[in-house]
Design a protein around this motif. Structure first.
Motif, PDB file in Angstrom:
ATOM      1  N   LYS A 150       0.798  -1.344   0.066  1.00 26.21           N
ATOM      2  CA  LYS A 150       0.154   0.089   0.107  1.00 26.21           C
ATOM      3  C   LYS A 150       0.881   1.187   0.001  1.00 26.21           C
ATOM      4  O   LYS A 150       1.873   1.284   0.690  1.00 26.21           O
ATOM      5  CB  LYS A 150      -0.900  -0.091   1.406  1.00 26.21           C
ATOM      6  CG  LYS A 150      -1.808  -1.220   1.439  1.00 26.21           C
ATOM      7  CD  LYS A 150      -2.631  -1.171   2.720  1.00 26.21           C
ATOM      8  CE  LYS A 150      -1.807  -1.446   3.943  1.00 26.21           C
ATOM      9  NZ  LYS A 150      -0.941  -2.716   3.891  1.00 26.21           N
ATOM     10  N   VAL A 161       3.033   2.392   3.142  1.00 27.58           N
ATOM     11  CA  VAL A 161       2.106   2.134   4.457  1.00 27.58           C
ATOM     12  C   VAL A 161       2.292   0.492   4.640  1.00 27.58           C
ATOM     13  O   VAL A 161       1.778  -0.026   4.015  1.00 27.58           O
ATOM     14  CB  VAL A 161       0.785   2.794   4.110  1.00 27.58           C
ATOM     15  CG1 VAL A 161       0.118   2.361   5.610  1.00 27.58           C
ATOM     16  CG2 VAL A 161       0.666   4.075   3.919  1.00 27.58           C
ATOM     17  N   HIS A 162       2.888   0.351   5.855  1.00 26.61           N
ATOM     18  CA  HIS A 162       2.858  -1.128   6.259  1.00 26.61           C
ATOM     19  C   HIS A 162       3.299  -1.261   7.533  1.00 26.61           C
ATOM     20  O   HIS A 162       3.129  -0.186   8.537  1.00 26.61           O
ATOM     21  CB  HIS A 162       4.076  -1.631   5.339  1.00 26.61           C
ATOM     22  CG  HIS A 162       4.131  -3.225   5.433  1.00 26.61           C
ATOM     23  ND1 HIS A 162       2.724  -3.918   5.700  1.00 26.61           N
ATOM     24  CD2 HIS A 162       4.947  -4.313   4.988  1.00 26.61           C
ATOM     25  CE1 HIS A 162       2.863  -5.425   5.423  1.00 26.61           C
ATOM     26  NE2 HIS A 162       4.161  -5.457   5.036  1.00 26.61           N
ATOM     27  N   MET A 192       2.011   1.485  10.690  1.00 22.68           N
ATOM     28  CA  MET A 192       0.702   1.371  11.223  1.00 22.68           C
ATOM     29  C   MET A 192       0.624   0.041  11.996  1.00 22.68           C
ATOM     30  O   MET A 192       2.050  -0.751  12.043  1.00 22.68           O
ATOM     31  CB  MET A 192      -0.177   1.398   9.862  1.00 22.68           C
ATOM     32  CG  MET A 192      -0.194  -0.053   8.990  1.00 22.68           C
ATOM     33  SD  MET A 192      -1.248  -0.396   7.577  1.00 22.68           S
ATOM     34  CE  MET A 192      -2.852  -0.619   8.765  1.00 22.68           C
TER      35      MET A 192
END
Lengths: 403, 108
Positions: free
Chosen positions: B50, B82-83, B87
């Protein structure tokens, strides 16, 4: 009006169900009988003789129920039980249930037979006496409305929830429309989806039961300290259990949810069902499902003739008793491992096929398995099986409302 | 390049989402267009991973499929990967083999 020709050919069992395979199951009833059972079955591995078993020496109601459901599964035609002799498994009850189901059954007790060599010889002689009749069993017409199909995902990655899982969901929608019973599972991978899922239940009471099954899974995994999430899921782009859940949930398609089952419960009629795989009560015996194979065994114990298996990272497993259809979500994985895959759902990501098209392809493939076609994992000889300790309470009255 | 362009290697699954999914592998050093920015990742980003399509603040919910999939543990700029490094789950911790790999010098 003329009836349309039956799409499949099945083998009629005494309980009215029909099988799409006529497997001879060799079942060990404790790990101590595993070697003898494996030696008996091995020469017949290309003739639909499959090995299953339970390793524990202590009795367990879940394992007994699972073994009974598996040994009387519609895809099973005969059963050979292998007992060491001193284990606690109720071999008498199991043999009785198989005999009552109209299937040939034989129990070999290794301590009584005289040891490894004589038990292997006796077991193989029994198989030799059964196989010709099993292979010549008459076939009768079988409709899609007589099918039970399960779905599982394993080796998931960030593509699973975009391609393979929703395509399996479309196949489920088509099968449910034609009267099949379809089962999705792994409540530990529905965490975060419980409210939208509950809204699809056919009664509010069932919706509450579905929500509670996911809450139970969340509590269970919180105690264990790990979610239903493997390291490889993260390598494949999945960051959290909620993200994996949203993808896994897509396997259920869009049909109303008709009920909640527990392992070895059979769907009473066509429709879509959730299988609650997380044990009841306090956390005992470890992880709810130690691997994908244990989940597949539970789907088969619920009567699944076929299991749809969506993978992104690339699983190679099949199963004893029922064929496993391998749906590959990731186009890069498909190119690397196409020999193991039945369906290339990664085409959806690359824009060369739509979800509906791949969904129809999966449905058609399932039906072809009832006309003699074999899956890749069957051709490759995969017959994995796993069964360990668990404990469940029976399902309550809200779980199976009459539609 | 228009400000709202999305790189064809990316896919936004729901208009509410603040992340896009990689549909074709992004090679390190290639320019990636996200709404309002162009970024150049320094490492390959694989299929199914992502990228942020909006700036995301610490603690903010990450949305994919229009649904919450966790929260940011640091501020995430537009176009960033985003990983698990920025997160986390609202339920159970995510287990990876990153530490084991770092210890033994292996790659994913």
């Amino acid at each position: 009006m003329t009836a349309s020709p039956a799409p499949m050919q099945g083998i009629l069992r005494q309980d009215g169900r029909k099988g799409i395979r006529n497997t001879l199951v060799v079942a060990y009833l404790v790990e101590c009988a595993h070697h003898v059972a494996r030696e008996i079955a091995w020469p017949y591995r290309d003739r639909d003789v499959h090995l299953i078993g339970f390793p524990g020496c202590y009795p367990n109601g879940y394992a007994q129920r699972m073994m009974q459901a598996l040994c009387t599964h519609p895809n099973v035609g005969a059963v050979l039980l292998l007992s060491l002799g001193c284990e606690s498994f109720d071999k008498y009850g199991l043999a009785h249930a198989v005999r009552e189901s109209g299937r040939p059954v034989e129990t070999i007790v290794i301590q009584a037979t005289g040891g490894t060599r004589t038990s292997i010889a006796q077991g193989r002689a029994w198989i030799d006496a059964q196989l010709l009749a099993l292979e010549a069993a008459p076939r009768v017409p079988m409709g899609v409305d007589e099918l039970v199909v399960g779905t599982v995902c394993g080796g998931s990655d960030g593509t699973s929830g975009i391609t393979g899982n929703p395509a399996a969901g479309r196949a489920f929608d088509l099968l449910v429309r034609d009267g099949a019973a379809c089962i999705f599972e792994e409540t530990g991978e529905l965490i975060g989806c419980e409210h939208i899922m509950a809204a699809r239940a056919i009664t509010p009471e069932l919706g509450a039961v579905l929500e509670e099954s996911v809450a139970k899974a969340a509590r269970y995994y919180a105690t264990l300290g790990y979610g239903s999430f493997a390291a490889g899921n993260a390598d494949g782009g999945l960051s959290t259990i909620e993200e994996k859940s949203m993808g896994a949930y897509a396997k259920s398609g869009a049909s109303p949810i008709s009920g909640l089952l527990k392992p070895a419960d059979r769907p009473p009629r066509g429709g879509l069902y959730l299988l609650d795989v997380v044990p009841d009560g306090e956390v005992r015996f470890g992880f709810p499902n130690i691997n994908d194979t244990a989940e597949i065994a539970e789907l088969i114990a619920c009567g699944s003739h076929v299991v749809l298996f969506v993978t992104g990272r690339g699983s190679v497993v099949g199963s004893a008793i029922s064929p496993v259809v391998k749906i590959c979500a990731n186009p890069e994985t498909y190119r690397r491992m196409s020999d193991d895959m039945d369906v290339d759902a990664g085409r959806i990501l690359e824009g060369s096929a739509g979800l509906d098209e791949v969904g129809r392809e999966i449905r058609d493939l399932v039906v072809s398995l009832g006309r003699g076609a074999r899956t890749r994992s069957e051709e490759l000889g995969h017959q994995e099986f796993a069964l360990v300790y668990k404990s469940f309470e029976p399902i309550g009255p809200a779980c199976l409302p009459a539609a | 390049m228009p400000q709202d362009t999305l790189d064809p290697r990316l896919l936004v699954l729901d208009p509410r989402d603040n992340v896009a999914v990689v549909r074709r592998r992004i090679e390190a050093g290639t320019a990636v267009a996200v709404p309002g920015a162009t970024v150049t990742p320094t490492a390959d980003i694989g299929l199914g991973h992502k990228l942020a399509v909006r700036a995301i603040g610490v603690g903010e919910t990450i949305l994919k499929y229009g649904a919450p999939i966790g929260r940011a543990t640091s501020a995430i700029g537009v176009g960033e990967h985003v990983h698990v490094h920025n997160m986390e789950s609202a339920y159970t911790r995510t287990h990876t083999l990153d530490e084991a790999r770092a210890r033994h010098g292996d790659h994913a």
